[in-house]
Design an enzyme around this catalytic site. Sequence first.
Site, PDB file in Angstrom:
ATOM      1  NE  ARG A 149      52.652  55.593  48.028  1.00 19.09           N
ATOM      2  CZ  ARG A 149      53.011  55.127  49.214  1.00 19.09           C
ATOM      3  NH1 ARG A 149      54.021  55.655  49.845  1.00 19.09           N
ATOM      4  NH2 ARG A 149      52.373  54.111  49.765  1.00 19.09           N
ATOM      5  CB  VAL A 150      47.170  55.727  43.527  1.00 16.80           C
ATOM      6  CG1 VAL A 150      46.347  55.578  42.247  1.00 16.80           C
ATOM      7  CG2 VAL A 150      48.288  54.689  43.563  1.00 16.80           C
ATOM      8  CG  ASP A 169      43.036  60.334  52.895  1.00 17.48           C
ATOM      9  OD1 ASP A 169      43.144  60.074  54.110  1.00 17.48           O
ATOM     10  OD2 ASP A 169      43.820  59.898  52.032  1.00 17.48           O
ATOM     11  CB  ALA A 228      42.196  50.952  45.594  1.00 18.59           C
ATOM     12  NE  ARG A 229      45.543  45.172  47.322  1.00 18.86           N
ATOM     13  CZ  ARG A 229      46.336  45.509  46.311  1.00 18.86           C
ATOM     14  NH1 ARG A 229      45.830  46.089  45.236  1.00 18.86           N
ATOM     15  NH2 ARG A 229      47.617  45.267  46.359  1.00 18.86           N
ATOM     16  CG  ASP A 253      43.014  46.728  37.697  1.00 20.53           C
ATOM     17  OD1 ASP A 253      43.009  45.935  36.732  1.00 20.53           O
ATOM     18  OD2 ASP A 253      44.033  47.019  38.331  1.00 20.53           O
ATOM     19  CD  GLU A 258      42.616  40.734  42.512  1.00 19.16           C
ATOM     20  OE1 GLU A 258      43.814  40.492  42.264  1.00 19.16           O
ATOM     21  OE2 GLU A 258      42.182  41.892  42.650  1.00 19.16           O
ATOM     22  CG  HIS A 277      45.341  43.261  40.510  1.00 19.35           C
ATOM     23  ND1 HIS A 277      45.150  42.809  41.786  1.00 19.35           N
ATOM     24  CD2 HIS A 277      46.119  44.369  40.634  1.00 19.35           C
ATOM     25  CE1 HIS A 277      45.785  43.592  42.635  1.00 19.35           C
ATOM     26  NE2 HIS A 277      46.385  44.549  41.956  1.00 19.35           N
ATOM     27  CB  ALA A 280      51.109  47.531  39.065  1.00 17.88           C
TER      28      ALA A 280
END
Length: 527
Positions: A149-150, A169, A228-229, A253, A258, A277, A280
Amino acid sequence: MKILVTDPIADAGLDRLREAGFEVETAYEAEGEALHSAIHDAVGLVVRSGTEVTPELLGAAPELVIVGRAGIGVDNIDIDAATEHGVIVANAPEGNVRAAAEHTVAMTFAAARSIPQAHARLKTGTWAKGEFLGTELDDKTLGIVGLGRVGQEVARRFGPLGMDLLAYDPYIGADRADALGAELADLDAVLERADVATVHTPLTPETEGMIGETELSKLDDGYLINCARGGVVDEHALAAAVEDGVLNGAALDVFAEEPLADDSPLLDADNVIVTPHLGASTEAAQENVATSTADQIVAAVNDEPVMNALNAPSIDASAFPRVEPYIGLAETAGRIAMELFDAHIEEAHVEYAGDIAAEEIDIVTASALKGMFRQLEPQVNAVNAPSLAEERGIDVVESKATQAEDFQSLVTVTVANGSGEISVSGTQFTGGDPRIVRIDGYRVDAIPHGHMLVARNYDHPGVIGFIGTVLGDSGINIAGMYNGRETIGGEALTVYSLDDEPSTDIIETLEDDERIIQAQYLSLNDE
Ligand code: NAD
Ligand code: MLT
């Protein structure tokens, strides 16, 4: 009923839960014993990425029905443990996609033009015009790692800005990539050809550490952007690659731990820019994910399908009204089949015929399994029923036929082992009138709730009268009776709907009569 919220979400989500009649308790700082005690009587838990949902936390929550993740990533939630506890895990995967994509674009430009570094210099009084020479993105190549999606939203934004799009992907089709104007390639090729690589995969055992020193060296003179992560990129290798000039820069980010530790080498590398982070963190995204999570909590607690359940069958809202009547019916059919079978089962078949066969029926099958296992596992629900079947080595087979002989829709649950089987079919008559219409091949017409007596008998004169007399003499009223037989004088199956439960003495009296092969009492009440 209480909903516990352990990471901050937008007020709109909290309000929606309160409007639905829940008591909402926030416990943003709670840990250990305090957290366990707060969750003890909660039916719902709302988290973002800050709360680790562990087997221990789930074990401390006997009432819990659902964990709602106000966002996408669920790497902080032990989904297998939730499934074992029969707890739904649902996320809000749509609400912050645009925000994350926009943050990725912003971070890419910020890195390519050293905006934060130049800003910091000017704020401290230095006009460092000659110190920063940026990179234009037009005509450069963007390597997208993870075209979900992103990743797709990022492609849609950078394509029109003049970038060539490459993507890695393994789980996405070439058609989807084509439609976005992106070329699919393997990870090494993407990194070798890209000027900027952006990461958009989830954190999984497969992606953890996927981009390390070797991969970064392939992106030489480029920029690495990760919104992302954190665990996907090796942070020490990244800091070193930027410090050593292998990369021009990086923007992050998200971090493996964290909040990011003060002594992280990422903070010392001038050309690594960081945000805490924030992907969002827009008003719109936070409202979206908070209200979507609240809606799913309300649905789960009301035993309705949960749209984004990750460990339970979910269903599209528009299809739900057509499928809903069969959810309870399949559960009852599974329950009756299992109780009548009364033997070790090896296989379960759920057959859909007629209109219902055209629908998404995962949730109906899960309900049939729930009905089958309810005697064996008091904690069973539609979340853990499929995994219980797997654990017990029971093969579950679904089949569909477009024609349902005599009915508009028919759901048949069959339980079987190598030596026998029993099947129970149900349908819905118009006006929301559920009926069991076949048991073991015999045509019946039974209301699927209350007290049910199923008698197998020989079709001899006086048997039905005898059963009626035995029940009547004991003060048990017969609300309805349905007799199905193979041949005149052959075996028959009779279903009685009773107003009360017959005692074991009554069952024994019936079975002592040589014309009666077996009499089984089934309680279809929800206790
Ligand atoms: P998604 O599930 O829609 O897309 C992830 C994509 O990664 C999928 O297409 C999948 O096929 C692909 N993928 C999985 N394993 C892969 C592998 N080994 N190699 C390459 N590709 C692989 O998820 P999404 O909604 O696009 O979110 C992407 C990431 O962004 C997630 O990690 C999410 O948690 C994160 N996210 C972060 C923020 C933030 O605040 N920074 C906000 C939203 C999303
Ligand atoms: C997500 O996974 O949705 C993001 O990390 C956003 C967040 O919850 O902060």
